[in-house]
Design a protein around this motif. Structure first.
Motif, PDB file in Angstrom:
ATOM      1  N   ASP A 150      26.793  47.685  34.995  1.00 56.05           N
ATOM      2  CA  ASP A 150      28.081  47.008  34.841  1.00 56.05           C
ATOM      3  C   ASP A 150      29.071  47.678  35.777  1.00 56.05           C
ATOM      4  N   MET A 151      30.180  47.021  36.032  1.00 55.94           N
ATOM      5  CA  MET A 151      31.240  47.645  36.814  1.00 55.94           C
ATOM      6  C   MET A 151      32.577  47.175  36.256  1.00 55.94           C
ATOM      7  N   PHE A 152      33.577  48.006  36.459  1.00 57.19           N
ATOM      8  CA  PHE A 152      34.924  47.731  35.977  1.00 57.19           C
ATOM      9  C   PHE A 152      35.896  48.047  37.111  1.00 57.19           C
ATOM     10  N   PHE A 153      36.711  47.078  37.442  1.00 51.64           N
ATOM     11  CA  PHE A 153      37.805  47.338  38.378  1.00 51.64           C
ATOM     12  C   PHE A 153      39.089  47.009  37.630  1.00 51.64           C
ATOM     13  N   SER A 154      40.024  47.915  37.648  1.00 54.11           N
ATOM     14  CA  SER A 154      41.268  47.662  36.925  1.00 54.11           C
ATOM     15  C   SER A 154      42.447  48.328  37.605  1.00 54.11           C
ATOM     16  N   ARG A 155      43.614  47.792  37.352  1.00 56.79           N
ATOM     17  CA  ARG A 155      44.864  48.432  37.802  1.00 56.79           C
ATOM     18  C   ARG A 155      46.032  47.792  37.097  1.00 56.79           C
ATOM     19  N   ARG A 156      47.134  48.506  37.063  1.00 61.19           N
ATOM     20  CA  ARG A 156      48.370  47.922  36.598  1.00 61.19           C
ATOM     21  C   ARG A 156      49.019  47.212  37.773  1.00 61.19           C
ATOM     22  N   GLU A 157      49.938  46.294  37.491  1.00 61.38           N
ATOM     23  CA  GLU A 157      50.678  45.654  38.578  1.00 61.38           C
ATOM     24  C   GLU A 157      51.393  46.746  39.383  1.00 61.38           C
ATOM     25  N   PHE A 158      51.282  46.657  40.718  1.00 61.52           N
ATOM     26  CA  PHE A 158      51.925  47.651  41.573  1.00 61.52           C
ATOM     27  C   PHE A 158      53.443  47.565  41.463  1.00 61.52           C
ATOM     28  N   ILE A 159      54.111  48.695  41.760  1.00 60.85           N
ATOM     29  CA  ILE A 159      55.572  48.691  41.859  1.00 60.85           C
ATOM     30  C   ILE A 159      55.972  47.884  43.103  1.00 60.85           C
ATOM     31  N   ALA A 160      55.227  48.086  44.185  1.00 64.17           N
ATOM     32  CA  ALA A 160      55.538  47.406  45.456  1.00 64.17           C
ATOM     33  C   ALA A 160      54.281  46.746  46.012  1.00 64.17           C
ATOM     34  N   PRO A 161      53.916  45.572  45.470  1.00 66.86           N
ATOM     35  CA  PRO A 161      52.662  44.919  45.910  1.00 66.86           C
ATOM     36  C   PRO A 161      52.630  44.651  47.415  1.00 66.86           C
TER      37      PRO A 161
END
Lengths: 365, 365
Positions: free
Chosen positions: B115-126
């Motif tokens: 399995d794999m997981f990619f995650s992040r919070r919304e960037f401050i400066a996309p």
């Protein structure tokens, strides 16, 4: 699929609650069991003006003890003393009607919005929609002009999903408030045949399809479209349900929505699934903090739904300040087999992760 | 804010589990307590090549009994026998490193992804990010080239949110697997002062800040950046935690992440919040079906977090096929007062819903 024939069955749904004048709030009393006229005093011509703006019109009306119910050219409208529910499908422009609703409410003395809910499932053909419904971000930007609400996408970005915008307020009611929506696609052809124009009247379709048995004794008024398609509104006391059927095979869609209060929605859900036999369906349950079963994920028994031949692919529970919302996505066992075959084909087509081995990373677009 | 000084502290996080050779799976045994070399046999030069592609490099390394731990120029890397965790901040290009990881794994005999997981919070400066990280949709399209995964946006479209992409597979393990991440912003200035270069060594910062007390006895290795910023990795047996601090007032950010197994994460969460004193934080908990506390929403006690001075603004529970994921967003009581004032100002500026009365609907853009 011939694009000229395409019809977007999936609805936009707006529900606005206005704050009752203080004197009329009785703790424990259901706000829709109110003898006050409230929004029901809005003249018919104003109602028609609101619908003009949304690009739809009234086909049939029923005036119950606590509710005015309208079957529309594109879906339905329900008006109780302090709540208006406008649900429109196709390429209607629902949100531009909101300012007219607020103006009309103000003109009958209701000047404060208690809460509002705008929701819809992802369209089958988003590109056929008009401003501001071309994208959920556009809808949110439109609503953010007026409100300080919260916007949630629920479900998968690369799959079935449902959107909700709400003020996230505490309604001025002390009784349970629940809404259940079932949005069905890939429907059984035999079940759908009932919703083509034939020798049967609309009323006979309601009876023979089993729709009349969902809530025995409900007052149902319905419309059968030519050459196909069906809408009905059911009113029973302060509650409603509404059903809309787009039977064409290429884009079949049926929606069921109700605000009836139950301790367990499983039997009703199974009844609806048995009538329409969807290949896939989404369900969403809104439950305020007074709901008898606690949060929205307890509204029905998932094992019984699975026992009826459906597999759950997604479930998300979203906690609001004074309510909870469940989004679930299910596929029938038959349709799961079809999807598994499609997935297998897709995995044959795409390189798959094994192609990552000895494949240089793609360059920027 | 001077854009030249801006630094995006919020990380991209990739976790890939490779299927162990069959003979090495022992039911109940933790997969990271494996004497097999597995991914740890990947030569250092290959590891550096992977990091080159992601645009970061190794600052410090520690080789534990079951895990290789690297503090990077931008965040951290952990390699166990069958799992690799790469977490990178700033404008690194994490996903283009994935094909190199898969190739390197294949070259040490691990040819199947569990399995794999990619995650992040919304960037401050996309807008400062590079392909394929300019938008979650772009990241999903990149991953969909190789995988048949599911992509979830959790949280608000018009507020704090977090993204997850996973294959949604059942891992070939029979023991609990939990990951907890706390992503903090608007941090207390006094707490942040500890993470500027001073006469203290990095080790002294670890000790005096309280970080050394989070898991007594953990092996911690750390780096203090010039003029400010701090990273540490902690290894204890088969578990890790990692902390990254961007202390600058204009874009302060601290992340805490661990896979330690606990029946109740509340004390650890309160300890972390007490060290860094965030004005706002998001938390996400991944819990597989073997987690001792059931689904992810039972991983900690929300009343105790509220008792420590935080208000919950959002909570979503996402059920995967064999796991659940919780996303929560909290604001400190102090920060809530600030936000309420800002909301009041915003409501003064925007017309608000009252402007809907007697305002014609906006025309199409």
């Amino acid at each position: 699929m011939d694009n000229n024939d395409f019809f977007e069955g999936q609805e936009k749904l707006l529900e606005v609650w206005f704050k009752p004048p203080n004197s009329t709030i009785t703790p424990g009393k259901h706000p829709h069991r109110d003898d006050a006229q409230g929004l029901r005093a809005i003249p018919r011509a104003r109602v028609e003006g609101i619908l003009d703006e949304a690009k739809c019109c009234i086909l049939d009306a029923f005036h119950g003890d606590f509710m005015d119910s309208y079957v529309l050219s594109e879906s339905s409208l329900f008006i109780t003393a302090y709540r208006i529910i406008l649900k429109t499908c196709g390429t209607t422009r629902l949100l531009p009607a909101l300012p007219l609703i607020v103006q009309a409410a103000a003109d009958v003395g209701l000047t404060e919005i208690d809460d509002m809910f705008f929701s819809r499932r992802e369209f089958i053909a988003p590109h056929t929609q008009e401003f501001p419904h071309r994208d959920f971000r556009e809808e949110v930007a439109y609503l953010d002009q007026y409100f300080d609400g919260v916007a949630y996408p629920l479900g998968r970005l690369n799959g079935d999903r449902w959107y909700l915008y709400t003020l996230n307020n505490q309604l001025h009611i002390t009784c349970p408030d629940v809404t259940v929506e079932i949005m069905m696609t890939s429907l059984d052809r035999t079940a759908m045949n009932a919703f083509y124009k034939s020798t049967l009247t609309a009323r006979e379709v309601t009876q023979q399809s089993g729709i009349a048995d969902i809530v025995p004794g409900a007052h149902i008024h319905e419309f059968l479209f030519d050459p196909c398609g069906y809408s009905c509104n059911a009113v029973f006391g302060e509650f409603y349900f509404t059903i809309h059927v787009t039977p064409q095979e290429e884009f079949s869609y049926v929606s069921f929505e109700t605000d009836v209060l139950k301790e367990d929605y499983t039997p009703m859900i199974l009844k609806v699934l048995d009538i329409f036999k969807p290949g896939k369906f989404s369900i969403n349950v809104f439950a305020n903090e007074h709901a008898p079963f606690g949060n929205a994920q307890n509204a029905f028994n998932i094992q019984q739904v699975q026992g009826a031949g459906f597999q759950r692919h997604d479930q998300q529970l979203c906690c609001l300040a004074h309510a909870s919302v469940l989004f679930g996505h299910f596929t029938s066992n038959t349709h799961t087999a079809i999807e598994d075959a499609e997935q297998h084909q897709r995995r044959q087509r795409v390189p798959g992760y094994k192609a990552l081995v000895a494949t240089p990373p793609p360059a920027a677009a």
